[in-house]
Design a protein around this motif. Structure first.
Motif, mmCIF file in Angstrom:
data_model
loop_
_atom_site.group_PDB
_atom_site.id
_atom_site.type_symbol
_atom_site.label_atom_id
_atom_site.label_comp_id
_atom_site.label_asym_id
_atom_site.label_seq_id
_atom_site.Cartn_x
_atom_site.Cartn_y
_atom_site.Cartn_z
ATOM 1 N N PRO A 249 -34.961 -20.189 75.233
ATOM 2 C CA PRO A 249 -34.394 -20.150 73.948
ATOM 3 C C PRO A 249 -35.493 -19.958 72.857
ATOM 4 O O PRO A 249 -36.840 -20.230 73.416
ATOM 5 C CB PRO A 249 -33.972 -21.764 73.532
ATOM 6 N N PRO A 250 -35.444 -19.576 71.573
ATOM 7 C CA PRO A 250 -36.599 -19.314 70.905
ATOM 8 C C PRO A 250 -37.081 -20.578 70.453
ATOM 9 O O PRO A 250 -36.643 -21.581 70.303
ATOM 10 C CB PRO A 250 -35.891 -18.615 69.712
ATOM 11 N N ARG A 251 -38.421 -20.477 69.851
ATOM 12 C CA ARG A 251 -39.327 -21.422 69.449
ATOM 13 C C ARG A 251 -38.838 -21.744 68.055
ATOM 14 O O ARG A 251 -38.536 -20.767 67.325
ATOM 15 C CB ARG A 251 -40.695 -21.011 69.413
ATOM 16 N N GLU B 173 -33.402 -15.432 63.570
ATOM 17 C CA GLU B 173 -34.722 -15.496 63.946
ATOM 18 C C GLU B 173 -35.027 -17.138 63.778
ATOM 19 O O GLU B 173 -36.182 -17.922 63.961
ATOM 20 C CB GLU B 173 -35.744 -14.935 62.857
ATOM 21 N N GLY B 174 -33.919 -17.964 63.309
ATOM 22 C CA GLY B 174 -34.240 -19.454 62.884
ATOM 23 C C GLY B 174 -34.279 -20.318 64.127
ATOM 24 O O GLY B 174 -34.544 -21.395 64.098
ATOM 25 N N GLY B 201 -35.844 -12.702 56.103
ATOM 26 C CA GLY B 201 -34.640 -13.338 56.765
ATOM 27 C C GLY B 201 -33.506 -13.822 55.895
ATOM 28 O O GLY B 201 -33.625 -13.598 54.750
ATOM 29 N N PHE B 202 -32.550 -14.303 56.558
ATOM 30 C CA PHE B 202 -31.489 -15.015 55.737
ATOM 31 C C PHE B 202 -31.939 -16.182 55.199
ATOM 32 O O PHE B 202 -32.550 -17.006 55.777
ATOM 33 C CB PHE B 202 -30.044 -14.993 56.735
ATOM 34 N N ASP B 203 -31.291 -16.554 54.239
ATOM 35 C CA ASP B 203 -31.709 -17.832 53.510
ATOM 36 C C ASP B 203 -30.703 -18.984 54.201
ATOM 37 O O ASP B 203 -29.803 -18.612 54.878
ATOM 38 C CB ASP B 203 -31.669 -18.026 51.901
ATOM 39 N N GLY B 220 -30.399 -14.732 70.125
ATOM 40 C CA GLY B 220 -31.769 -15.012 70.021
ATOM 41 C C GLY B 220 -32.731 -13.982 70.850
ATOM 42 O O GLY B 220 -31.765 -13.259 71.875
ATOM 43 N N LEU B 221 -33.513 -13.401 70.289
ATOM 44 C CA LEU B 221 -34.456 -12.360 70.858
ATOM 45 C C LEU B 221 -35.781 -12.817 71.303
ATOM 46 O O LEU B 221 -36.792 -12.463 71.158
ATOM 47 C CB LEU B 221 -34.615 -11.312 69.917
ATOM 48 N N GLY B 222 -35.772 -14.109 72.067
ATOM 49 C CA GLY B 222 -36.979 -14.539 72.733
ATOM 50 C C GLY B 222 -37.927 -15.390 71.677
ATOM 51 O O GLY B 222 -37.581 -15.638 70.617
ATOM 52 N N PRO B 223 -39.151 -15.859 72.424
ATOM 53 C CA PRO B 223 -40.092 -16.719 71.686
ATOM 54 C C PRO B 223 -40.763 -15.966 70.686
ATOM 55 O O PRO B 223 -41.140 -16.969 69.542
ATOM 56 C CB PRO B 223 -40.684 -17.413 72.655
ATOM 57 N N ARG B 224 -40.939 -14.879 70.369
ATOM 58 C CA ARG B 224 -41.778 -14.437 69.376
ATOM 59 C C ARG B 224 -41.120 -14.067 68.323
ATOM 60 O O ARG B 224 -39.749 -13.760 68.086
ATOM 61 C CB ARG B 224 -42.388 -12.979 70.022
ATOM 62 N N ILE B 225 -41.634 -14.070 66.910
ATOM 63 C CA ILE B 225 -41.074 -13.791 65.937
ATOM 64 C C ILE B 225 -41.024 -12.124 65.660
ATOM 65 O O ILE B 225 -42.078 -11.483 65.307
ATOM 66 C CB ILE B 225 -41.716 -14.232 64.546
ATOM 67 N N LEU B 226 -39.626 -11.520 65.942
ATOM 68 C CA LEU B 226 -39.713 -10.069 65.869
ATOM 69 C C LEU B 226 -39.606 -9.696 64.159
ATOM 70 O O LEU B 226 -38.788 -10.229 63.589
ATOM 71 C CB LEU B 226 -38.650 -9.514 66.345
ATOM 72 N N ARG B 227 -40.122 -8.439 63.963
ATOM 73 C CA ARG B 227 -40.141 -8.042 62.576
ATOM 74 C C ARG B 227 -38.536 -7.416 62.535
ATOM 75 O O ARG B 227 -38.066 -7.213 63.648
ATOM 76 C CB ARG B 227 -41.191 -6.883 62.457
ATOM 77 N N ALA B 228 -37.835 -7.285 61.152
ATOM 78 C CA ALA B 228 -36.622 -7.088 61.320
ATOM 79 C C ALA B 228 -36.375 -5.733 62.120
ATOM 80 O O ALA B 228 -35.370 -5.694 62.696
ATOM 81 C CB ALA B 228 -36.177 -6.949 59.844
ATOM 82 N N GLU B 229 -37.051 -4.608 61.905
ATOM 83 C CA GLU B 229 -36.650 -3.268 62.578
ATOM 84 C C GLU B 229 -36.921 -3.714 64.060
ATOM 85 O O GLU B 229 -36.168 -2.792 64.876
ATOM 86 C CB GLU B 229 -37.586 -2.275 61.942
ATOM 87 N N THR B 230 -37.954 -4.313 64.552
ATOM 88 C CA THR B 230 -38.063 -4.455 65.708
ATOM 89 C C THR B 230 -36.734 -5.248 66.501
ATOM 90 O O THR B 230 -36.104 -4.806 67.449
ATOM 91 C CB THR B 230 -39.306 -5.245 66.273
#
Lengths: 254, 254
Positions: A249-251, B173-174, B201-203, B220-230
């Motif tokens: 799960p995401p951090r 991303e939350g 991000g969304f509010d 979710g797309l994993g533990p790293r914070i991806l940029r929106a386009e990524t």
């Protein structure tokens, strides 16, 4: 002075040990960014990581132009294991290479190696630039490490020196590849590397050479012809989603 | 005159029916590209597609500046089913939006909708530009269609008018999302849409609203914070690899 309980505005990679109370010097460029571009002030907190000691909240203790001094106060995250995933990519046009490098860091690549092929314009690799991009992307995406950047290497040498315990997934636009998800399902736990060719693809001789290696698997990315940078980004995402750390799960945000 | 058995240098989308012997007029821009930029000659072959009649090899029969005339001679590929996958994306900075649009076409999106959110700069969408990018990417990646481009729409209206037979995968991303591969495993055959937020991000209110909808799933797309386009590109790749047309083997080069 900023509120030390809110999330710091800055997150920087440093090439120095991180431990409580031991001051770390920033580079001149980092200092310029903090002080002149972002108007950071003495006492403001900055997140630091170095790839081995986790992430630390550090306080700006001095801001001389030659190099700010930051004092780590508390560890915000311990160092944790990260994916062991290599990306070998032929250099592309400058903006497309920058994109691959940035996304490689975001998508959790542990090692990036520029590979020269017959259709590669070999004059294109500026490793200082690539390294700066890797660092910036790692800082932004919350990684605890920066991908290692290997010296650019010709394809035949890469193949000749290949570590036999790692599978090389060769992104084959020629149509002979097996769908990536199928290939990944058959190799849980394997150490993986992805190999992406240049804009014009690999030539027939290169494809034959790669195909002759027992460690190589030709993989396919569907019926459309993907640009080289799309293939790299797309394949990294699928690998992380199926066998990498997207299973976790995401951090949560701090 | 070029060898008609070799692969044509050009592949163009046209907004006209395609059938044997019935001449098609190119636009002024397409004609300029063929004649002035690429130095195409009378008699040279061009591949044409229009999203409904498959792909045709057509011969350049006339090259007036106002619009070349091309005569389809034989169908090179029949029209075939393509994935039914929507991408809803908040506009980003110009170069990042261009990237998402290009990759959406390459990765087989059937419909692209710009979505305005609270943190979106609404002045950013030029649909003519986006449509041109979609066409160019579709021409290059061998698609038989161009993704449909919807009019930009505010998020609340998108959600209010949502077709209930389509699942909306919300790239969250939350930290509350379930890993994308897990979510996809549980919904074979469903019609899907991906929703990606803007840079900031969304509010909280938007996240609550989306989460209240029965058709929405936070992924979710994993533990790293991806940029929106990524996030957009990575999620599209995973969807195609697991439930889309990457299961099929790649089309062999002609």
């Amino acid at each position: 002075m900023s509120d030390t309980t809110s999330r710091p505005r800055f997150r920087l990679f440093v090439d120095a040990p991180l431990s409580e109370g031991v001051a770390v010097a920033l580079t001149r460029d980092q200092t310029h960014y903090l002080a002149s571009v972002m108007r950071a002030e003495l006492g403001e907190m900055v997140l630091l990581f170095n790839g081995t000691d986790g992430e630390w909240a550090a306080r700006i203790a001095a801001l001389p132009k030659a190099g700010a001094a930051l004092v780590p106060e508390r560890q915000t995250r311990p160092q944790a294991p990260e994916p062991d995933l290599w990306l070998l990519a032929a250099p592309l046009k400058k903006d497309r290479t920058d994109l691959v490098v940035e996304k490689a860091a975001e998508l959790g690549v542990s090692l990036l190696m520029p590979v020269f092929t017959r259709r590669t314009n070999a004059g294109r690799v500026n490793t200082d630039r690539l390294r700066a991009h890797l660092i910036e992307a790692a800082e932004q995406c919350e990684r605890l490490s920066v991908p290692q950047l290997s010296e650019p290497c010709p394809l035949d040498k890469v193949l000749a020196d290949w570590p036999t315990d790692r599978i090389l997934l060769f992104l084959d636009e020629g149509g002979s590849g097996i769908p990536l998800a199928h290939v990944l399902n058959g190799m849980p736990g394997e150490k993986l590397a992805l190999l992406v060719g240049p804009e014009g693809g690999f030539d027939a001789e290169e494809r034959r050479l790669i195909g002759s290696k027992s460690f190589a698997r030709a993989v396919g990315l569907g019926p459309r012809i993907l640009r080289a940078e799309t293939a790299a980004i797309a394949a990294l995402a699928v690998v992380q989603a199926l066998t990498g750390d997207w299973q976790a799960p995401p951090r949560s945000s701090p």
